[in-house]
Design an enzyme around this catalytic site. Sequence first.
Site, PDB file in Angstrom:
ATOM      1  NE  ARG A 214      -3.509   0.397   0.060  1.00 30.06           N
ATOM      2  CZ  ARG A 214      -4.425   0.383  -0.893  1.00 30.06           C
ATOM      3  NH1 ARG A 214      -4.674   1.463  -1.616  1.00 30.06           N
ATOM      4  NH2 ARG A 214      -5.098  -0.721  -1.167  1.00 30.06           N
TER       5      ARG A 214
ATOM      6  CG  HIS B 168      -6.198  -0.249   3.019  1.00 27.37           C
ATOM      7  ND1 HIS B 168      -5.572   0.971   3.014  1.00 27.37           N
ATOM      8  CD2 HIS B 168      -7.012  -0.252   1.927  1.00 27.37           C
ATOM      9  CE1 HIS B 168      -5.994   1.681   1.980  1.00 27.37           C
ATOM     10  NE2 HIS B 168      -6.852   0.958   1.295  1.00 27.37           N
ATOM     11  CB  CYS B 169      -0.867  -1.994   5.725  1.00 33.42           C
ATOM     12  SG  CYS B 169      -1.587  -0.916   6.965  1.00 33.42           S
ATOM     13  CG  LEU B 170      -0.372  -6.720   4.355  1.00 30.81           C
ATOM     14  CD1 LEU B 170      -0.917  -8.073   4.796  1.00 30.81           C
ATOM     15  CD2 LEU B 170       1.141  -6.686   4.468  1.00 30.81           C
TER      16      LEU B 170
END
Length: 346
Positions: A86, A334-336
């Site tokens: 992300r 979401h970060c990934l």
Amino acid sequence: MPAEWEPHEATWLGWPHNASDWPGKLGAVHWVYGEIVRKLAAGERVRILVQSQFHEERARSVLARAGADLSAVECFRIATDRGWTRDFGPIFVTRNRPAAEVAIARFRFTAWARYPDWKNDNRVPVKLASRLTCRSFPVIHKGHRVVLEGGGIDVNGVGTALTTEECLLDRAVQVRNPGFLAADYESVLQESLGVTKVVWLNKGIAGDDTHGHVDDVCRFVNPRTVVLCQERNSGDANYCVLAENRERLENATLEDGTKIEVVPLPMPAPLSFDGRRLPASYANFYIANAAVLVPTFNDPNDRMALGILSELFQDRPVIGVHAVDLAWGFGTLHCLTQQQPALPPG
């Protein structure tokens, strides 16, 4: 920059290889990735950054055993430092005139102005532009290559972006672009991503090593509605921070001057590992073509969060993914992930 719920050509992931991100848990995290890819591949291509042939073979073995559709998986052998796609991955933008086109707005990545290992990650967007044969545009403001992570903003696809002052305007801690003011960022986001209105929240949640990413706090779920994390325990470190963010949203407007509809989203109970608070948040969900993937934490509020999001996303199933192990790396779904939008109709 299209909204996340608009059609994707693919989702990008970085196969986990840096053991320092998940000390003692890297093997378990690989199996969580298997479940993520299995869900994503039901509705779009999944493009995975791998370090080498060995890492690709390992990834494909895990994915096969997890039941993922390998015909929907593509691996790209491009060196990375970490797996937080992300934030270092390409931020895609689209246009439909004079011809339909997808391009990359190429921001600089410096590991959240916190960690020393970022040079491989910073090169990923330009390498992918070459591999995908799409144009990329370095984002420059006042002669400065602009640093911005994808988790630092959230957009509704029609002109409004969310961000936090803690992440972008703090002048003492994890400073991305020294000397930049709110007006500088608003100009950057307008010129590079088509944003005409920026809504500034105050701070992010406790335990977040990015220093205030908005994707753990507040997310658009449609062009007019956001979910905002709410902490009911007045003794928790997040209570006052999230209450102030709500006050700001009550007075904020969208790009057309209308009010934002705000839906409260609960927080899980504080999650810690090895004595350290982790940034556990249901707001770190990912909107894929075939599902909305939501981090869950073995918490009584898991069911409530899934129910709220199911009411808001009625066009695709809302699916919980166990994320306690992921959170030990200070980020979850979401970060990934990073979406690559489908080519707009021309």
